[in-house]
Design an enzyme around this catalytic site. Structure first.
Site, PDB file in Angstrom:
ATOM      1  N   TYR A   1     -27.977  14.510 -25.216  1.00  0.00           N
ATOM      2  CA  TYR A   1     -27.363  14.379 -26.652  1.00  0.00           C
ATOM      3  C   TYR A   1     -27.419  12.976 -27.364  1.00  0.00           C
ATOM      4  O   TYR A   1     -27.244  12.042 -26.653  1.00  0.00           O
ATOM      5  CB  TYR A   1     -25.731  14.639 -26.423  1.00  0.00           C
ATOM      6  CG  TYR A   1     -25.353  16.112 -26.055  1.00  0.00           C
ATOM      7  CD1 TYR A   1     -25.433  16.462 -24.647  1.00  0.00           C
ATOM      8  CD2 TYR A   1     -24.657  16.861 -26.986  1.00  0.00           C
ATOM      9  CE1 TYR A   1     -25.098  17.680 -24.344  1.00  0.00           C
ATOM     10  CE2 TYR A   1     -24.399  18.164 -26.871  1.00  0.00           C
ATOM     11  CZ  TYR A   1     -24.663  18.438 -25.390  1.00  0.00           C
ATOM     12  OH  TYR A   1     -24.142  19.873 -25.133  1.00  0.00           O
TER      13      TYR A   1
ATOM     14  N   TYR B   1     -16.061  19.782 -21.447  1.00  0.00           N
ATOM     15  CA  TYR B   1     -17.443  20.258 -21.364  1.00  0.00           C
ATOM     16  C   TYR B   1     -17.588  21.436 -20.434  1.00  0.00           C
ATOM     17  O   TYR B   1     -18.060  22.429 -20.827  1.00  0.00           O
ATOM     18  CB  TYR B   1     -18.453  19.043 -21.242  1.00  0.00           C
ATOM     19  CG  TYR B   1     -19.796  19.374 -21.604  1.00  0.00           C
ATOM     20  CD1 TYR B   1     -20.631  20.135 -20.492  1.00  0.00           C
ATOM     21  CD2 TYR B   1     -20.381  19.502 -22.752  1.00  0.00           C
ATOM     22  CE1 TYR B   1     -21.885  20.316 -20.929  1.00  0.00           C
ATOM     23  CE2 TYR B   1     -21.534  19.612 -23.304  1.00  0.00           C
ATOM     24  CZ  TYR B   1     -22.475  20.371 -22.310  1.00  0.00           C
ATOM     25  OH  TYR B   1     -23.618  20.732 -22.576  1.00  0.00           O
TER      26      TYR B   1
HETATM   27  C1  PHB Z   1     -28.666  25.349 -25.690  1.00  0.00           C
HETATM   28  O1  PHB Z   1     -28.941  26.322 -26.503  1.00  0.00           O
HETATM   29  O2  PHB Z   1     -29.207  25.318 -24.931  1.00  0.00           O
HETATM   30  C2  PHB Z   1     -27.381  24.620 -26.187  1.00  0.00           C
HETATM   31  C3  PHB Z   1     -26.766  24.359 -27.370  1.00  0.00           C
HETATM   32  C4  PHB Z   1     -25.711  23.666 -27.417  1.00  0.00           C
HETATM   33  C5  PHB Z   1     -25.119  22.931 -26.496  1.00  0.00           C
HETATM   34  C6  PHB Z   1     -26.092  22.923 -25.432  1.00  0.00           C
HETATM   35  C7  PHB Z   1     -26.867  23.622 -25.108  1.00  0.00           C
HETATM   36  O3  PHB Z   1     -24.177  22.065 -26.866  1.00  0.00           O
END
Ligand code: PHB
Ligand code: FAS
Length: 392
Positions: A201, A385
């Site tokens: 991120y 999370y």
């Molecule tokens: C994903 O589409 O892989 C994805 C999308 C949002 C997130 C994490 C992964 O926060």
């Protein structure tokens, strides 16, 4: 046609509910307005919480997830030129998440449903729901042979944000809360190896970026873009160039680019409708709430709604008890609002907001610096999370 539960929508919520009800001996039919291929063609979520993994197993559709899914024990945050790992397993008391695309989860549930011989009506037109304020609800739709009607005991509204079920509730009976974010996520799917073993991120001065994945050879990337952007205006080269500018040297060095398999822009909003029950109609998943995808909660909230709804309908089938029916909405909303809060907070922490005062970026840097240097801060990120416990 008659069934116990008529489910509107064959996305993850509808398909998962159908499986859980079938395994409890409760007959159900799904009515879906798109074709199965269209449903599978949507590229959406990628992160499963333990609750969702457990439900897939309970639904008898978890084998491929365990074989092909990727357990992830941490995430990486980039900000102010630094890279910081959040050890999800350590700071959440041992829990992890699974990287397994929504498309594959949907495919597994479709196959399990077909194997169980359950009826799914695809490409249903002009779907409408009636009589849910009484004891004889029904779903009406049109197919090639004309109008069809499904009489049932309950309707499960699993038809997403733009569905017909919530829209069929009298305006005075439902209250909504909404926050629309002043940006969207431009997503790209490519058959290229991920830049990192874990998700990255990035809170870049140019805007948010996310490096996710679907397998060791397939990656999913996102870029924060203005609401005025259109996916077709972004060449693959432009996407890769902008992504590079938002990553750190380590990620740039490992980035493998390639042709996009899919490119689309998802708007970001926080939305909740209350309550989730209207007589014999029960809403679940995106039909009832939407979160910005930053916290990877959308699909997982749909799963927990469905777990509660399946339990509720099983209790009623067992002894006619209405207590579960009455508790369903409040039980879902306690978990929904905590996930809404985390998703809103995590979005605010990692994105740049158009027109914000320069000091806002300083506040965010200080908050990230504090959180990532504090056991309490790391724990709050990690336990939200990986997903808060059910009924927690
Ligand atoms: C994903 O589409 O892989 C994805 C999308 C949002 C997130 C994490 C992964 O926060
Ligand atoms: P869905 O919207 O998946 O399914 C609803 C189904 O109902 C659809 O198949 C639709 O065709 C059908 N339907 C609609 N109207 C109907 C009608 N009138 N009659 C019959 N059927 C009807 N979540 C994440 O965690 N991470 C992400 O990165 C992410 N990205 C997303 C990107 C986009 C563009 C969108 C829209 C959502 C994204 N989400 C993401 C959230 C997403 O994964 C949802 O949370 C998840 O699909 C919820 O599943 P359902 O509630 O089943 O709703």
């Amino acid at each position: 046609m008659r069934t116990r539960v008529a489910i509107v929508g064959a996305g993850p919520a509808g398909l998962l509910l159908g499986q859980l009800l079938q395994r409890a001996g409760i007959d159900n039919v799904i009515v879906e307005r798109q074709s199965a291929d269209h449903v599978l063609g949507r590229i959406r979520a990628g992160i499963l919480e333990q609750v969702t993994m457990d439900l897939l197993d309970e639904a008898g559709a978890g084998a491929r997830m365990h074989a092909e899914g990727l357990p992830h024990h941490g995430i990486e945050l980039l900000f102010d030129g630094g890279r910081h790992r959040v050890d999800l397993q350590r700071h959440s008391g041992g829990r992890v998440v699974m990287v397994y695309g929504q498309t594959e989860l949907t495919r597994d549930l479709m196959q399990a449903r077909a194997a169980a011989g359950l009826q799914t009506v695809y490409s249903a037109r002009d779907v409408r729901i009636e009589g849910f304020d009484g004891t004889r609800p029904r779903v009406v739709y049109r197919d090639a042979d004309g109008e069809r009607r499904i009489d049932c005991d309950f309707i499960a509204g699993c038809d997403g944000f733009h569905g017909v079920c919530r829209a069929s509730v009298p305006a005075g009976a439902v209250r909504t809360w909404e926050k629309v974010y002043p940006f969207g996520w431009l997503g790209l799917l490519s058959d290229t190896p991920p830049v990192c073993d874990e998700l990255v991120y990035a809170a870049s001065p140019r805007g948010f970026a996310l490096c996710s994945q679907r397998s060791p050879t397939r990656s999913r990337y996102y870029l924060q873009v203005p609401l005025t952007e259109r996916a077709e205006r972004w060449s693959d080269a432009a996407f890769w160039d902008e992504l590079r500018l938002r990553l750190d040297d380590a990620a740039r060095a490992r980035l493998v680019t390639g042709p996009s398999l899919e490119k689309s822009i998802a708007p970001l909003r926080s939305f909740v409708a209350e309550p989730l029950r209207f007589g014999r109609l029960f809403l679940a998943g995106d039909a009832a709430h939407i979160v910005p995808p930053t916290g990877a909660k959308g699909l997982n909230l749909a799963a927990s709604d469905v777990k509660y709804l399946a339990q509720t309908l099983q209790d009623y089938a067992a002894d006619g008890s209405e207590a579960g029916l009455d508790r369903y909405s409040a039980r879902c909303l306690r978990r929904v609002w905590k996930a809404e809060r985390f998703s809103w907070w995590f979005t605010g922490l990692l994105h740049r907001f158009p027109g914000e005062a320069p000091i806002e970026a300083k506040f965010r840097s200080a908050e990230l610096d504090y959180l990532l240097g504090s056991e309490a801060g790391l724990r709050t990120i990690a336990e939200n999370y990986v997903g808060l416990p059910l009924d927690g």
